[in-house]
Design a protein around this motif. Structure first.
Motif, PDB file in Angstrom:
ATOM      1  N   ALA A 141       0.824  -1.210   0.000  1.00 27.49           N
ATOM      2  CA  ALA A 141       0.000   0.000   0.000  1.00 27.49           C
ATOM      3  C   ALA A 141       0.855   1.256   0.000  1.00 27.49           C
ATOM      4  O   ALA A 141       0.454   2.288  -0.563  1.00 27.49           O
ATOM      5  CB  ALA A 141      -0.927  -0.011   1.212  1.00 27.49           C
ATOM      6  N   TRP A 142       2.047   1.209   0.608  1.00 29.65           N
ATOM      7  CA  TRP A 142       2.919   2.384   0.648  1.00 29.65           C
ATOM      8  C   TRP A 142       3.336   2.824  -0.745  1.00 29.65           C
ATOM      9  O   TRP A 142       3.685   3.992  -0.968  1.00 29.65           O
ATOM     10  CB  TRP A 142       4.160   2.085   1.468  1.00 29.65           C
ATOM     11  CG  TRP A 142       5.008   0.982   0.871  1.00 29.65           C
ATOM     12  CD1 TRP A 142       4.888  -0.354   1.078  1.00 29.65           C
ATOM     13  CD2 TRP A 142       6.098   1.144  -0.044  1.00 29.65           C
ATOM     14  NE1 TRP A 142       5.820  -1.056   0.352  1.00 29.65           N
ATOM     15  CE2 TRP A 142       6.587  -0.151  -0.346  1.00 29.65           C
ATOM     16  CE3 TRP A 142       6.712   2.251  -0.626  1.00 29.65           C
ATOM     17  CZ2 TRP A 142       7.648  -0.360  -1.213  1.00 29.65           C
ATOM     18  CZ3 TRP A 142       7.774   2.035  -1.486  1.00 29.65           C
ATOM     19  CH2 TRP A 142       8.244   0.734  -1.764  1.00 29.65           C
ATOM     20  N   LEU A 143       3.277   1.887  -1.726  1.00 31.40           N
ATOM     21  CA  LEU A 143       3.641   2.218  -3.096  1.00 31.40           C
ATOM     22  C   LEU A 143       2.421   2.354  -3.990  1.00 31.40           C
ATOM     23  O   LEU A 143       2.347   3.270  -4.829  1.00 31.40           O
ATOM     24  CB  LEU A 143       4.578   1.152  -3.657  1.00 31.40           C
ATOM     25  CG  LEU A 143       5.045   1.333  -5.111  1.00 31.40           C
ATOM     26  CD1 LEU A 143       5.805   2.651  -5.257  1.00 31.40           C
ATOM     27  CD2 LEU A 143       5.930   0.160  -5.541  1.00 31.40           C
ATOM     28  N   SER A 144       1.440   1.468  -3.811  1.00 30.85           N
ATOM     29  CA  SER A 144       0.292   1.484  -4.710  1.00 30.85           C
ATOM     30  C   SER A 144      -0.583   2.719  -4.520  1.00 30.85           C
ATOM     31  O   SER A 144      -1.111   3.276  -5.487  1.00 30.85           O
ATOM     32  CB  SER A 144      -0.553   0.225  -4.515  1.00 30.85           C
ATOM     33  OG  SER A 144      -1.093   0.177  -3.212  1.00 30.85           O
ATOM     34  N   ILE A 145      -0.737   3.188  -3.278  1.00 26.79           N
ATOM     35  CA  ILE A 145      -1.609   4.345  -3.036  1.00 26.79           C
ATOM     36  C   ILE A 145      -1.062   5.608  -3.700  1.00 26.79           C
ATOM     37  O   ILE A 145      -1.796   6.292  -4.438  1.00 26.79           O
ATOM     38  CB  ILE A 145      -1.822   4.546  -1.523  1.00 26.79           C
ATOM     39  CG1 ILE A 145      -2.683   3.398  -0.964  1.00 26.79           C
ATOM     40  CG2 ILE A 145      -2.479   5.889  -1.249  1.00 26.79           C
ATOM     41  CD1 ILE A 145      -2.906   3.480   0.522  1.00 26.79           C
ATOM     42  N   PRO A 146       0.216   5.983  -3.480  1.00 24.52           N
ATOM     43  CA  PRO A 146       0.692   7.199  -4.169  1.00 24.52           C
ATOM     44  C   PRO A 146       0.710   7.074  -5.680  1.00 24.52           C
ATOM     45  O   PRO A 146       0.419   8.031  -6.385  1.00 24.52           O
ATOM     46  CB  PRO A 146       2.104   7.408  -3.609  1.00 24.52           C
ATOM     47  CG  PRO A 146       2.437   6.233  -2.801  1.00 24.52           C
ATOM     48  CD  PRO A 146       1.215   5.465  -2.536  1.00 24.52           C
ATOM     49  N   GLY A 165      13.610   5.784 -12.387  1.00 25.77           N
ATOM     50  CA  GLY A 165      12.544   4.852 -12.021  1.00 25.77           C
ATOM     51  C   GLY A 165      12.804   3.448 -12.541  1.00 25.77           C
ATOM     52  O   GLY A 165      12.574   2.454 -11.839  1.00 25.77           O
ATOM     53  N   VAL A 166      13.290   3.340 -13.777  1.00 22.98           N
ATOM     54  CA  VAL A 166      13.620   2.020 -14.332  1.00 22.98           C
ATOM     55  C   VAL A 166      14.761   1.383 -13.544  1.00 22.98           C
ATOM     56  O   VAL A 166      14.740   0.180 -13.255  1.00 22.98           O
ATOM     57  CB  VAL A 166      13.984   2.160 -15.822  1.00 22.98           C
ATOM     58  CG1 VAL A 166      14.490   0.840 -16.376  1.00 22.98           C
ATOM     59  CG2 VAL A 166      12.772   2.644 -16.615  1.00 22.98           C
ATOM     60  N   LEU A 167      15.766   2.188 -13.190  1.00 24.29           N
ATOM     61  CA  LEU A 167      16.864   1.662 -12.381  1.00 24.29           C
ATOM     62  C   LEU A 167      16.351   1.159 -11.035  1.00 24.29           C
ATOM     63  O   LEU A 167      16.787   0.100 -10.546  1.00 24.29           O
ATOM     64  CB  LEU A 167      17.917   2.755 -12.185  1.00 24.29           C
ATOM     65  CG  LEU A 167      19.110   2.403 -11.289  1.00 24.29           C
ATOM     66  CD1 LEU A 167      19.907   1.251 -11.884  1.00 24.29           C
ATOM     67  CD2 LEU A 167      20.005   3.628 -11.084  1.00 24.29           C
ATOM     68  N   ALA A 168      15.418   1.897 -10.435  1.00 22.06           N
ATOM     69  CA  ALA A 168      14.855   1.474  -9.146  1.00 22.06           C
ATOM     70  C   ALA A 168      14.100   0.161  -9.274  1.00 22.06           C
ATOM     71  O   ALA A 168      14.150  -0.681  -8.373  1.00 22.06           O
ATOM     72  CB  ALA A 168      13.926   2.563  -8.604  1.00 22.06           C
ATOM     73  N   SER A 169      13.393  -0.042 -10.392  1.00 24.28           N
ATOM     74  CA  SER A 169      12.660  -1.300 -10.568  1.00 24.28           C
ATOM     75  C   SER A 169      13.589  -2.501 -10.683  1.00 24.28           C
ATOM     76  O   SER A 169      13.178  -3.630 -10.404  1.00 24.28           O
ATOM     77  CB  SER A 169      11.780  -1.200 -11.820  1.00 24.28           C
ATOM     78  OG  SER A 169      12.579  -1.133 -12.996  1.00 24.28           O
ATOM     79  N   GLU A 170      14.830  -2.265 -11.073  1.00 20.03           N
ATOM     80  CA  GLU A 170      15.794  -3.357 -11.155  1.00 20.03           C
ATOM     81  C   GLU A 170      16.573  -3.527  -9.860  1.00 20.03           C
ATOM     82  O   GLU A 170      17.034  -4.621  -9.545  1.00 20.03           O
ATOM     83  CB  GLU A 170      16.776  -3.086 -12.311  1.00 20.03           C
ATOM     84  CG  GLU A 170      16.133  -3.109 -13.685  1.00 20.03           C
ATOM     85  CD  GLU A 170      15.580  -4.476 -14.032  1.00 20.03           C
ATOM     86  OE1 GLU A 170      16.170  -5.489 -13.603  1.00 20.03           O
ATOM     87  OE2 GLU A 170      14.543  -4.535 -14.729  1.00 20.03           O
ATOM     88  N   THR A 201       8.705   1.809 -10.997  1.00 20.81           N
ATOM     89  CA  THR A 201       9.178   2.788 -11.973  1.00 20.81           C
ATOM     90  C   THR A 201       8.382   4.082 -11.882  1.00 20.81           C
ATOM     91  O   THR A 201       8.947   5.181 -11.838  1.00 20.81           O
ATOM     92  CB  THR A 201       9.074   2.215 -13.392  1.00 20.81           C
ATOM     93  OG1 THR A 201       9.893   1.040 -13.490  1.00 20.81           O
ATOM     94  CG2 THR A 201       9.531   3.234 -14.419  1.00 20.81           C
ATOM     95  N   ILE A 202       7.052   3.946 -11.830  1.00 22.76           N
ATOM     96  CA  ILE A 202       6.215   5.145 -11.762  1.00 22.76           C
ATOM     97  C   ILE A 202       6.402   5.855 -10.425  1.00 22.76           C
ATOM     98  O   ILE A 202       6.521   7.089 -10.372  1.00 22.76           O
ATOM     99  CB  ILE A 202       4.741   4.768 -11.978  1.00 22.76           C
ATOM    100  CG1 ILE A 202       4.545   4.184 -13.375  1.00 22.76           C
ATOM    101  CG2 ILE A 202       3.836   5.980 -11.768  1.00 22.76           C
ATOM    102  CD1 ILE A 202       3.145   3.677 -13.628  1.00 22.76           C
ATOM    103  N   GLY A 203       6.439   5.065  -9.321  1.00 25.72           N
ATOM    104  CA  GLY A 203       6.559   5.680  -8.003  1.00 25.72           C
ATOM    105  C   GLY A 203       7.870   6.409  -7.814  1.00 25.72           C
ATOM    106  O   GLY A 203       7.889   7.602  -7.462  1.00 25.72           O
ATOM    107  N   VAL A 204       8.979   5.721  -8.048  1.00 23.86           N
ATOM    108  CA  VAL A 204      10.290   6.347  -7.844  1.00 23.86           C
ATOM    109  C   VAL A 204      10.531   7.444  -8.879  1.00 23.86           C
ATOM    110  O   VAL A 204      11.033   8.527  -8.555  1.00 23.86           O
ATOM    111  CB  VAL A 204      11.394   5.284  -7.893  1.00 23.86           C
ATOM    112  CG1 VAL A 204      12.771   5.928  -7.786  1.00 23.86           C
ATOM    113  CG2 VAL A 204      11.202   4.268  -6.781  1.00 23.86           C
TER     114      VAL A 204
END
Length: 866
Positions: A41-46, A407-412, A575-578
């Protein structure tokens, strides 16, 4: 221009309904996908909120921009700029209002132009007869010219010309205002024309007049005075443009329910392109100034014609003749309430047939505006106001792409990996994007904050303690935001932190303009269609081709990651969040708000005792505390236990928390006293320095007492992370007290907030540098060797940073302290210095990693001290 997806919807209510429905649907779908994929939820809500706001921004483009444009246009029109226009792309009620506003603006612009031209022309026309009259009179007064009848006749001519101009202007004003009287009565056209011709002959021009009326007894209903004025002006115009010895032909005839009056001269004629311009007041095609014309004759002729509900225009002369031929068409009976129309803006038009009953003067199109449509102020300007203006912020697509790359770097880097070098690279990359966007990147304070952020970014790579990593990331992010906002006060620091999430909202218009400037991205619907069809074709044909060739399938398998649906969703959310967080920080750096509120002037109290008495109360309380401390020192532990019944360890444990709070509150007391104390005289400043100096000195003793109490308590009950943090915090408060004492000498405190922030971050960097978990483990081991008491369970909870210290213990004790240690085989992305050193320390033991399986229950249970 940015496309407007809802521009064709003809109802504002329907637009709002669609906007709400689509935004809610997008939010529900995104939230459902995230929940199904196990995204926290900490990521999906924002992310859900951000996407819903982005969809709202996309759909709402242009819905209210005409209203904001009209507000701005009205402000500019109030200053006299009538060339402003608003956008008319919408089909709803707002679009209709925009079109009505533009029509009004065009009418006002035309009226204003006519007013300016009229003032200029009237001034020019009045100047000529007045100048001539003044010249004649000056010559007579100075004796240059005699006061004979000829001189007086010249002066009289100029005065009569001036009088005629004034009379014509009054007639024009009355007709234009709709207040010109119209008194219809039977008028015999033959008598009217002959009377007008007789008056024209009095002017003495060398022309002849020929009058024809068909039938001879033609009688019409009209205002006799106005009709006489109309014909007289036409004859005056024709006689002035006819050559000497020429003939002016005047005819009147009836055609059905109308009658026609024509005047033809034998002059050079009038070009078709100029036939409308001659009806302008003071038209540029009138006779020369010396002819006696006021330049209003034909303009008044048109207004009289309009007053009677007719029309007037120049037409081609009959074949075989030459000259200017003006035709007036009037009804036999004028309307009951004629509506006079102002002089229209001249423009070329096609002539109407002579037999047409429709007035040949349709509304003239207004000239195109000389300026571009007024820009629409962003809707968020009203929300943020002067606190956060957005004017002059240029678009930078590079920042958007850089944020997406982070964001892409964070997803990896983030999913299923421990903190390590990958997280450090991610933090450094995000900081580099923000630094590149900062408009104050060369400011010393901003550079200092950037350097501290870079140091804090190294903590995930160097230390394994999760609490230290989390604290360093939070402090680094806060320092980054404070640095780009350049806060100077404590409220400014707070507002800087609050501005980061708000930047996601404030930067939406900027993001929209940035994307709209990219070729193809400015057309959202076309882009979405292109992406959908391209993805569909790629999936279909790619699957067919890959399944048909084994080698190609191997290549594709090596290039594409093995992602499940849940993992793909998780990577997308990250990716979207970061990326959104980094982009919000980049916009904050690109367009920082005004975080420092205007400083309120200090309001010193009238009497010195009003601020001094509270300060002296705190001084007295601290003095009592210091006396108690001295009594304990000189009385010894036996006196303390006999008096209070407490051991020294219990005594110090009872007070260090309260002393820490008291130290923080003392800083508030000093701040309040400095605001309320008058500083106008040397005596006032002396009292302030002495009283606050004594209070600061006592506070330093309190800080030292608190630190000593914590040391004694740790020696008695062991060392923990919380107790170490309290030590660091109390030491930082002591440093601030010293800074306050230094600032009190010069009575200047403007530098204190930044010093407090920088020193606090430096203290955190120093805490990370000493390796706190290893420091805690070492001091607990030293205490164990001295007292034989240690909390093995607490040591087992320490991070891998403490493993090298614990591995140095004897084998049985090391096995107890390292019980539960599993070790991690990190890849290069998760590599961490603390975990690497822990693994090396374990591998150097004789038992190797098997030491974690050796558990001495008796040792570990007997030696738990607290």
């Amino acid at each position: 221009m940015t496309s407007q997806p809802l521009a064709r919807v003809a109802s504002l209510k329907v637009k709002l309904g669609l906007l709400v429905a689509i935004s809610v649907a997008v939010a529900a779908v995104v939230a459902s996908i995230g929940r199904a994929a196990g995204v926290g939820a900490w990521l999906s809500i924002p992310v859900t909120i951000g996407l819903a706001l982005a969809v709202t921004q996309l759909l709402a483009v242009g819905m209210t921009s005409p209203l904001r444009q009209m507000t701005e246009a009205a402000r500019r029109m109030a200053t006299g700029d009538y060339d402003v226009r608003v956008t008319e792309t919408a089909s709803d009620e707002v679009g209709e209002l925009a079109r009505a506003f533009n029509r009004m603006a065009r009418d006002l612009a035309s009226t204003d132009r006519q007013r300016r031209e009229l003032v200029a022309n009237v001034s020019h026309e009045l100047r000529t007869p007045i100048a001539g009259l003044v010249a004649v009179l000056e010559n007579v007064v100075d004796g240059v010219a005699p006061s004979d009848p000829d001189t007086l006749a010249a002066a009289l001519a100029q005065a009569e010309r001036l009088s005629g101009l004034v009379e014509d202007l009054l007639d024009l004003a009355r007709v234009d205002a709709g207040k010109a009287p119209l008194n219809p009565a039977p008028v015999a056209m033959t008598g009217l024309l002959e009377a007008a011709v007789a008056e024209a002959r009095v002017l003495g021009r060398a022309v002849a007049y020929d009058v024809h009326v068909e039938p001879d007894d033609l009688v019409v209903h009209a205002d006799p005075a106005r009709m006489h004025q109309l014909v007289a002006n036409l004859l005056d115009n024709a006689s002035r443009h006819s050559p000497a010895g020429g003939t002016v032909l005047v005819t009147a005839r009836r055609e059905a329910e109308r009658y026609v009056v024509e005047v033809l001269d034998q002059g050079t004629g009038l070009a078709a392109a100029d036939r409308e311009r001659v009806f302008e007041p003071f038209g540029t095609l009138r006779a020369t100034e010396g002819s006696g014309s006021t330049g209003l004759g034909l303009a008044i002729a048109r207004w009289v014609t309009d007053l009677h509900g007719g029309s007037i225009r120049f037409v081609d002369p009959e074949p075989g003749t030459r000259g200017a031929r003006v035709r007036v068409e009037l009804p036999l009976v004028p309307p009951d309430r004629p509506t006079p129309t102002p002089t229209p803006t001249p423009a070329p038009r096609q002539e109407a047939p002579v037999s047409s009953n429709v007035p040949p003067y349709p509304p003239y199109p207004a000239p195109a505006p000389r300026t571009a449509p007024v820009p629409s102020p962003p809707i968020l300007d009203d929300l943020f106001g002067s606190f956060w203006p957005a004017t002059g912020v240029r678009t930078r697509i590079g920042l958007v792409l850089a944020a997406v790359a982070v964001g892409v770097l964070a997803s990896e880097v983030l999913p299923d990996r421990s903190a390590g070098i990958g997280l450090t690279l991610l933090l450094l990359a995000g900081g580099a994007v923000v630094a590149a966007a900062s408009k104050h990147r060369r400011d010393p304070f901003t550079l200092t904050c950037a350097g501290l952020c870079a140091l804090l970014s190294l903590v995930p790579m160097l230390r394994d303690a999760d609490w230290l990593v989390a604290l360093s990331i939070a402090a680094g992010a806060a320092t980054c935001i404070v640095g780009v906002c350049r806060g100077r006060t404590v409220p400014g620091f707070v507002i800087s932190g609050a501005s980061w999430p708000l930047a996601g909202l404030r930067g939406l218009p900027w993001l929209g303009r940035t994307l709209a400037g990219v070729p193809g991205l400015g057309h959202g619907a076309a882009l979405i269609r292109t992406l959908v069809w391209s993805a569909l074709l790629l999936v279909v044909f790619g699957a067919l081709v890959v399944s048909a060739d084994a080698l190609l399938a191997e290549w594709v398998g090596a290039l594409l990651p093995d992602l499940s649906v849940d993992m793909f969703v998780q990577h997308t959310f990250i990716t979207i969040g970061v990326g959104g967080v980094v982009l919000a920080a980049a916009y904050l750096a690109l367009n920082p708000p005004r975080v420092d509120l205007p400083e309120r002037p200090a309001r010193p109290v009238a009497n010195r005792y009003e601020w001094l008495a509270p300060v002296l109360v705190v001084v007295a309380v601290f003095a009592a505390f210091l006396v108690a401390q001295a009594t304990v020192v000189f009385g010894g532990h036996a006196y303390l236990q006999r008096t209070t019944g407490l051991t020294y360890a219990d005594y110090v444990h009872q007070g260090f928390g309260q002393l820490t709070v008291a130290t923080a509150l003392t800083l508030l007391v000093i701040w309040a006293a400095s605001r309320k104390a008058p500083q106008g005289t040397p005596a006032d400043r002396l009292w302030l320095r002495v009283s606050l100096g004594v209070l600061c000195a006592e506070t330093l003793v309190v800080v030292a007492s608190a630190l000593y109490r914590m040391h004694v308590y740790q020696e008695a009950y062991g060392f923990t992370r919380l107790r170490l943090l309290v030590d660091v915090f109390e030491g930082w408060l002591g440093l601030l007290v010293l800074a306050v004492m230094a600032s009190g000498i010069a009575l200047s405190v403007s530098w204190l907030p930044r010093f407090a922030w920088i020193s606090g971050v430096v203290g955190l960097v120093g805490l990370a540098a000493i390796n706190p978990d290893a420091w805690i483990a070492q001091h607990n081991i030293d205490r164990y060797q001295e007292t034989g008491r240690v909390d093995w369970l607490y040591l087992q909870e320490l991070s891998d940073d403490a493993v090298p210290v614990l591995a140095a213990l004897p084998a049985d004790q090391a096995a107890c302290a390292l019980n539960g240690w599993t070790g991690e085989d990190d890849d290069w992305v998760s590599w961490n210095l603390g975990r690497a050193r822990a693994a090396d320390a374990i591998d150097d033991l004789p038992q190797g990693r098997g030491i974690a399986d050796e558990w001495s229950a008796a040792l570990c249970s007997d030696d738990v001290a607290d």
